[in-house]
Motif scaffolding. Structure first.
Motif, mmCIF file in Angstrom:
data_model
loop_
_atom_site.group_PDB
_atom_site.id
_atom_site.type_symbol
_atom_site.label_atom_id
_atom_site.label_comp_id
_atom_site.label_asym_id
_atom_site.label_seq_id
_atom_site.Cartn_x
_atom_site.Cartn_y
_atom_site.Cartn_z
ATOM 1 N N ASN A 171 0.863 -1.179 0.000
ATOM 2 C CA ASN A 171 0.000 0.000 0.000
ATOM 3 C C ASN A 171 0.891 1.218 0.000
ATOM 4 O O ASN A 171 2.094 1.107 0.002
ATOM 5 N N ARG A 172 0.266 2.338 0.046
ATOM 6 C CA ARG A 172 1.092 3.532 0.087
ATOM 7 C C ARG A 172 0.841 4.253 1.390
ATOM 8 O O ARG A 172 0.487 5.409 1.428
ATOM 9 N N ILE A 240 -6.124 15.008 -5.710
ATOM 10 C CA ILE A 240 -5.380 13.836 -6.141
ATOM 11 C C ILE A 240 -5.656 13.507 -7.606
ATOM 12 O O ILE A 240 -4.788 13.032 -8.332
ATOM 13 N N ASP A 241 -6.876 13.792 -8.042
ATOM 14 C CA ASP A 241 -7.242 13.490 -9.421
ATOM 15 C C ASP A 241 -6.431 14.270 -10.437
ATOM 16 O O ASP A 241 -6.339 13.892 -11.588
ATOM 17 N N PHE A 246 2.276 14.955 -7.554
ATOM 18 C CA PHE A 246 2.545 14.009 -6.482
ATOM 19 C C PHE A 246 1.966 14.545 -5.174
ATOM 20 O O PHE A 246 2.207 15.687 -4.822
ATOM 21 N N VAL A 247 1.177 13.725 -4.470
ATOM 22 C CA VAL A 247 0.492 14.224 -3.282
ATOM 23 C C VAL A 247 0.817 13.382 -2.048
ATOM 24 O O VAL A 247 0.673 12.159 -2.062
ATOM 25 N N ASN A 277 -0.275 8.236 -7.488
ATOM 26 C CA ASN A 277 0.490 9.448 -7.184
ATOM 27 C C ASN A 277 0.334 9.914 -5.742
ATOM 28 O O ASN A 277 0.621 11.051 -5.421
ATOM 29 N N VAL A 278 -0.151 9.028 -4.879
ATOM 30 C CA VAL A 278 -0.446 9.452 -3.514
ATOM 31 C C VAL A 278 0.289 8.604 -2.483
ATOM 32 O O VAL A 278 0.414 7.393 -2.627
ATOM 33 N N LEU A 279 0.751 9.271 -1.460
ATOM 34 C CA LEU A 279 1.341 8.566 -0.331
ATOM 35 C C LEU A 279 0.669 9.083 0.930
ATOM 36 O O LEU A 279 0.549 10.287 1.119
ATOM 37 N N ILE A 280 0.211 8.157 1.766
ATOM 38 C CA ILE A 280 -0.405 8.567 3.023
ATOM 39 C C ILE A 280 0.615 8.438 4.146
ATOM 40 O O ILE A 280 1.228 7.380 4.305
#
Ligand code: ADP
Length: 412
Positions: A171-172, A240-241, A246-247, A277-280
């Motif tokens: 996962n991110r 994010i869309d 990069f978010v 393009n997302v990292l939590i």
């Protein structure tokens, strides 16, 4: 020449390490990144035989293109090295990965400041001037910072190759947990900044950091109606869309979010938003296991504990360097780095040049149990309590004041 036959064999199988170099363009510069990259590589290979990890290179100002366009040049870590400490690399033996970037000057923008005037999120354009230097000033044991970078490197590679997530899952989501004041939130911000610098070439529209304060968001007020929460996540989805951006979404104190999850969050799980393009990045002050599905998804659960004596010594030493820089401490003496200080201490040396370092060694021992946040305040308290009327002070006097303050703080 020290290597025996075995290590010669492994060395020849291993490819050269990648050394990361970060080059910050001046704000007004309109130079092409590629042109700068080429000329930095040429400069380093022609003028240097070796470089030190985590050091700044300052002798490029006379080089035509570089002097004109670059604000600074820093050698960061060597990829694949398991060590966070400084090391010298021979340039002939490394591949260079040169990252050119330009800072966003804007301060953070408050977002989603809906009806009740509660600040629920911050929004930064990355890489941001406000976050410069944060990464270098965070000090941890156990290569925490290098491991974070390596994690994302693998994530990017797996995504690029379109690995089937049903076969290999990742996962991110990164979770940092541990006692308050140990640098978790700062590390998340600094990490987002670092990634934005490293991923410039990949995302044309730069990076963003969305910082959600779960605590204010899920205050009693809102847990009664999930409306604002739904709206917040809708807005996150919108951001994010945006393709090619990069978010990083930072969710601070995630325990308050997960506690009210059932009542307000159904259908709006932030991890639904996990796209390419997302990292939590999430933080939690809860040190025991957090029993929530969202947390289970985190690939990296990194415990950030209270600083060790080594980290304490290094943090206090950096504070003293800063006071020397601005002239509040006036001294010809220098402080040893931790490794040297520890060696001298064990050797019970009489060398008077190491007296300040030995004093700081003892102070750092006394400070065990304090968080990074408390440590970074000690020099201020020391000055305010014991040296207030002095505009400059000797290093030995300052260390005495710091020692007394440490005693006071550790007993309070
Ligand atoms: P947390 O999120 O764990 O409560 P913060 O990130 O808010 O901690 O840290 C508060 C401040 O304490 C930071 O701004 C930083 O200056 C200092 N600090 C905490 N831990 C460290 C550390 N390991 N190295 C350097 N500074 C630290």
């Amino acid at each position: 020449t020290k290597s025996n036959n075995n290590s010669t064999v492994t060395n020849s199988l291993r490819s050269n390490p990648i050394l990361h170099v970060e080059c910050c363009l001046k704000t007004q510069s309109t130079a092409e990144y590629e042109e700068i990259q080429e000329s930095v590589e040429k400069f380093l290979r022609e003028f240097k035989s070796s470089v030190l990890c985590y050091s700044e290179i300052t002798d490029f100002y006379d080089i035509p293109l570089l002097g004109e366009h670059l604000e600074n040049m820093k050698v960061a870590e060597a990829g694949g090295s398991s060590d966070d400490s400084e090391a010298i690399y021979i340039l002939d033996d490394v591949n260079l990965d040169i990252h050119v970037y330009q800072l966003e000057e804007d301060e953070a923008v408050d977002e989603f400041q809906e009806e009740e005037n509660v600040l629920a999120a911050n929004h930064w354009e990355l890489p941001s001037r406000a976050l410069e230097g944060l990464w270098d000033n965070l000090i941890f044991d156990n290569n925490v910072k290098t491991r974070l970078i390596e994690y994302v490197t693998t994530t990017m590679l797996f995504s690029d190759r379109d690995i089937n997530p049903n076969i290999i899952s990742w996962n991110r989501v990164v979770l940092l947990h541990g006692p308050p004041g140990t640098g978790k939130t700062s590390l998340c911000r600094a990490f987002a900044q670092k990634l934005a610098i490293r991923l410039v070439e990949r995302y044309n529209h730069g990076g963003k950091l969305l910082e959600i304060n779960s605590h204010s968001l899920f205050s009693k007020w809102f847990s009664e109606s999930g409306k604002l929460v739904q709206k917040l996540f809708q807005q996150i989805h919108d951001i994010i869309d945006e393709e090619d951006c990069f978010v990083c979404v930072l969710i601070d104190e995630i325990e308050s979010l997960t506690a009210s999850r059932k009542s307000s969050l159904s259908g709006a799980d932030p991890s639904d938003a996990v796209r390419k393009n997302v990292l939590i990045l999430a933080t939690s002050n809860i040190t025991e296991a957090i029993d929530v599905a969202f947390i289970d998804r985190a690939d990296i659960k990194q415990y950030i504990g209270l600083p060790s004596q080594k980290v304490i010594y290094t943090i206090l030493s950096s504070c003293i360097q800063e006071l020397i820089r601005v002239g509040i401490i006036s001294t010809e003496e220098t402080l040893l780095d931790w490794r040297a200080a520890e060696l001298y201490h064990d050797a019970t040396s009489n060398n008077h040049e190491v007296i300040p370092s030995m004093k700081l060694f003892e102070i750092s021992k006394k400070c065990q149990g304090m968080s990074g946040r408390v440590l970074r305040k000690l020099p201020f308290l020391a000055h305010a309590h014991f040296l207030q009327s002095r505009k400059t002070t000797k290093l030995s006097d300052f260390l005495d004041a710091l020692d007394k303050t440490a005693t006071e703080e550790s007993s309070s």
